[in-house]
Design a protein around this motif. Structure first.
Motif, mmCIF file in Angstrom:
data_model
loop_
_atom_site.group_PDB
_atom_site.id
_atom_site.type_symbol
_atom_site.label_atom_id
_atom_site.label_comp_id
_atom_site.label_asym_id
_atom_site.label_seq_id
_atom_site.Cartn_x
_atom_site.Cartn_y
_atom_site.Cartn_z
ATOM 1 N N ILE A 1 9.938 2.145 -18.744
ATOM 2 C CA ILE A 1 9.810 2.688 -17.393
ATOM 3 C C ILE A 1 9.915 4.213 -17.436
ATOM 4 O O ILE A 1 10.906 4.760 -17.933
ATOM 5 N N PRO A 2 8.925 4.928 -16.921
ATOM 6 C CA PRO A 2 8.987 6.399 -16.884
ATOM 7 C C PRO A 2 9.956 6.886 -15.823
ATOM 8 O O PRO A 2 10.361 6.124 -14.936
ATOM 9 N N ALA A 3 10.326 8.159 -15.905
ATOM 10 C CA ALA A 3 11.242 8.734 -14.913
ATOM 11 C C ALA A 3 11.060 10.240 -14.864
ATOM 12 O O ALA A 3 10.532 10.858 -15.798
ATOM 13 N N LEU A 4 11.513 10.809 -13.762
ATOM 14 C CA LEU A 4 11.473 12.255 -13.530
ATOM 15 C C LEU A 4 12.900 12.747 -13.350
ATOM 16 O O LEU A 4 13.628 12.246 -12.494
ATOM 17 N N PHE A 5 13.308 13.730 -14.159
ATOM 18 C CA PHE A 5 14.672 14.253 -14.121
ATOM 19 C C PHE A 5 14.654 15.664 -13.523
ATOM 20 O O PHE A 5 14.033 16.573 -14.073
ATOM 21 N N PHE A 6 15.337 15.834 -12.384
ATOM 22 C CA PHE A 6 15.449 17.133 -11.723
ATOM 23 C C PHE A 6 16.750 17.808 -12.166
ATOM 24 O O PHE A 6 17.839 17.269 -11.936
ATOM 25 N N ARG B 1 0.830 -1.214 0.000
ATOM 26 C CA ARG B 1 0.000 0.000 0.000
ATOM 27 C C ARG B 1 0.862 1.262 0.000
ATOM 28 O O ARG B 1 0.352 2.370 0.067
ATOM 29 N N ASP B 2 2.169 1.078 -0.037
ATOM 30 C CA ASP B 2 3.091 2.213 -0.009
ATOM 31 C C ASP B 2 3.656 2.471 -1.409
ATOM 32 O O ASP B 2 3.423 1.706 -2.338
ATOM 33 N N ALA B 3 4.422 3.543 -1.542
ATOM 34 C CA ALA B 3 5.112 3.853 -2.793
ATOM 35 C C ALA B 3 6.613 3.887 -2.543
ATOM 36 O O ALA B 3 7.066 4.162 -1.435
ATOM 37 N N LEU B 4 7.351 3.607 -3.597
ATOM 38 C CA LEU B 4 8.809 3.655 -3.546
ATOM 39 C C LEU B 4 9.271 4.791 -4.447
ATOM 40 O O LEU B 4 8.861 4.862 -5.604
ATOM 41 N N VAL B 5 10.085 5.688 -3.916
ATOM 42 C CA VAL B 5 10.662 6.768 -4.712
ATOM 43 C C VAL B 5 12.175 6.612 -4.695
ATOM 44 O O VAL B 5 12.786 6.627 -3.626
ATOM 45 N N LEU B 6 12.766 6.426 -5.861
ATOM 46 C CA LEU B 6 14.210 6.209 -5.977
ATOM 47 C C LEU B 6 14.882 7.466 -6.517
ATOM 48 O O LEU B 6 14.389 8.067 -7.473
ATOM 49 N N ALA B 7 15.994 7.843 -5.922
ATOM 50 C CA ALA B 7 16.766 9.011 -6.376
ATOM 51 C C ALA B 7 18.114 8.547 -6.909
ATOM 52 O O ALA B 7 18.985 8.145 -6.134
ATOM 53 N N TYR B 8 18.274 8.601 -8.220
ATOM 54 C CA TYR B 8 19.555 8.299 -8.856
ATOM 55 C C TYR B 8 20.271 9.610 -9.176
ATOM 56 O O TYR B 8 19.683 10.698 -9.110
ATOM 57 N N PRO C 1 -2.622 0.832 -7.790
ATOM 58 C CA PRO C 1 -2.241 -0.286 -8.662
ATOM 59 C C PRO C 1 -2.110 -1.584 -7.868
ATOM 60 O O PRO C 1 -1.993 -1.570 -6.641
ATOM 61 N N ARG C 2 -2.107 -2.699 -8.598
ATOM 62 C CA ARG C 2 -2.016 -4.008 -7.942
ATOM 63 C C ARG C 2 -0.674 -4.172 -7.239
ATOM 64 O O ARG C 2 -0.590 -4.719 -6.155
ATOM 65 N N LYS C 3 0.388 -3.690 -7.876
ATOM 66 C CA LYS C 3 1.725 -3.744 -7.279
ATOM 67 C C LYS C 3 2.125 -2.338 -6.843
ATOM 68 O O LYS C 3 1.680 -1.348 -7.426
ATOM 69 N N PRO C 4 2.968 -2.200 -5.814
ATOM 70 C CA PRO C 4 3.309 -0.873 -5.289
ATOM 71 C C PRO C 4 3.874 0.047 -6.377
ATOM 72 O O PRO C 4 4.687 -0.387 -7.202
ATOM 73 N N PRO C 5 3.453 1.314 -6.404
ATOM 74 C CA PRO C 5 3.997 2.238 -7.391
ATOM 75 C C PRO C 5 5.453 2.602 -7.070
ATOM 76 O O PRO C 5 5.829 2.711 -5.900
ATOM 77 N N VAL C 6 6.254 2.781 -8.106
ATOM 78 C CA VAL C 6 7.629 3.246 -7.939
ATOM 79 C C VAL C 6 7.861 4.419 -8.879
ATOM 80 O O VAL C 6 7.512 4.372 -10.058
ATOM 81 N N LEU C 7 8.415 5.497 -8.329
ATOM 82 C CA LEU C 7 8.759 6.681 -9.114
ATOM 83 C C LEU C 7 10.278 6.758 -9.192
ATOM 84 O O LEU C 7 10.959 6.903 -8.172
#
Length: 237
Positions: free
Chosen positions: A118-123, A32-39, A89-95
């Motif tokens: 796989i989508p991504a966000l670029f800062f 029920r949580d989300a994962l946010v990864l910072a590369y 979603p059925r599986k946890p969302p990851v950004l």
């Protein structure tokens, strides 16, 4: 040698962790949580990473394969819908996100992301875009590693003895970078000026593949390819 052993031990632990199914159990506990990864950056195989925050193509590819299997990769808009409770979603969302705006994001990471769907966000730190500047964290690291005197006064006024081992010196440089994050921007500028005065022959441009920043055309191409682009401040204070 100690660093190689540490990396080998880490890889062995993660492999055992995965094969034992503990990773699947962890995901199920957080469905029920989300994962946010910072590369930060993705570099080619066999390239040393003096800054300790880039990943190789093989590592990143393995990450993407795992995420596609265990999670639901999402865009920023989809993440917003999940956060507001409109969608689960059925599986946890990851950004997947990238900080700073290194050029390898556009030319190495983005094609891999596209290939895997796989989508991504670029800062982007806008003051570095289309420049030959070196990020201040990289400059502190490089100048401490190039230090020739026996002692160095840290950004908080604490004296440091310079170890002879390159690995130990790199660890000291990383700790000083962290200390620089806990002082004001004016103090940081003064410390950088001190480092520059004391290392006149040192060039902080160590690795173009790891340090170069993207152009505005690169950023527009990312947006045109469907990726999200955001702000990571102007000067990365």
């Amino acid at each position: 040698m100690a660093l190689e052993f540490k990396n080998h031990a880490r890889r062995a632990f993660l492999s055992a962790f995965t094969h034992a199914g503990i990773d699947r159990a962890c995901v199920s506990l957080h469905n029920r949580d989300a994962l946010v990864l910072a590369y930060h950056g993705i570099v080619g195989e066999g390239k040393p990473d003096p800054f300790r925050y880039h990943h190789t193509v093989a590592e990143f590819t393995n990450h993407l394969d795992w995420l596609a299997l265990r999670c639901t990769p999402v865009t920023l808009e989809e993440f917003g819908r999940w956060k507001s409770g409109e969608w689960q979603p059925r599986k946890p969302p990851v950004l997947v996100t990238f900080d700073d705006g290194y050029r390898n994001n556009a030319f190495v990471a983005a094609p891999l992301l596209k290939q895997k769907g796989i989508p991504a966000l670029f800062f982007l730190s806008s003051g570095y875009v289309e420049s030959d500047l070196v990020l201040w964290t990289d400059e502190v690291f490089a100048r401490v590693c190039a230090w020739t005197a026996a002692r160095l006064t840290g950004p908080n006024g604490m004296p440091h003895s310079i170890p002879p081992s390159p690995v130990q010196r790199a660890m000291l440089a990383l700790s000083i970078v962290e200390d620089c994050k806990n002082i004001t921007q004016d103090q940081r500028r003064e410390f950088l000026a001190y480092l520059e005065r004391e290392t006149p022959g040192s060039d902080p441009h160590q690795d173009a593949d790891a340090q170069a920043f993207m152009t505005w055309d690169d950023a527009r191409a990312l947006a045109g390819a469907g990726f999200d682009v955001g702000s990571h401040t102007v000067t990365h204070p």
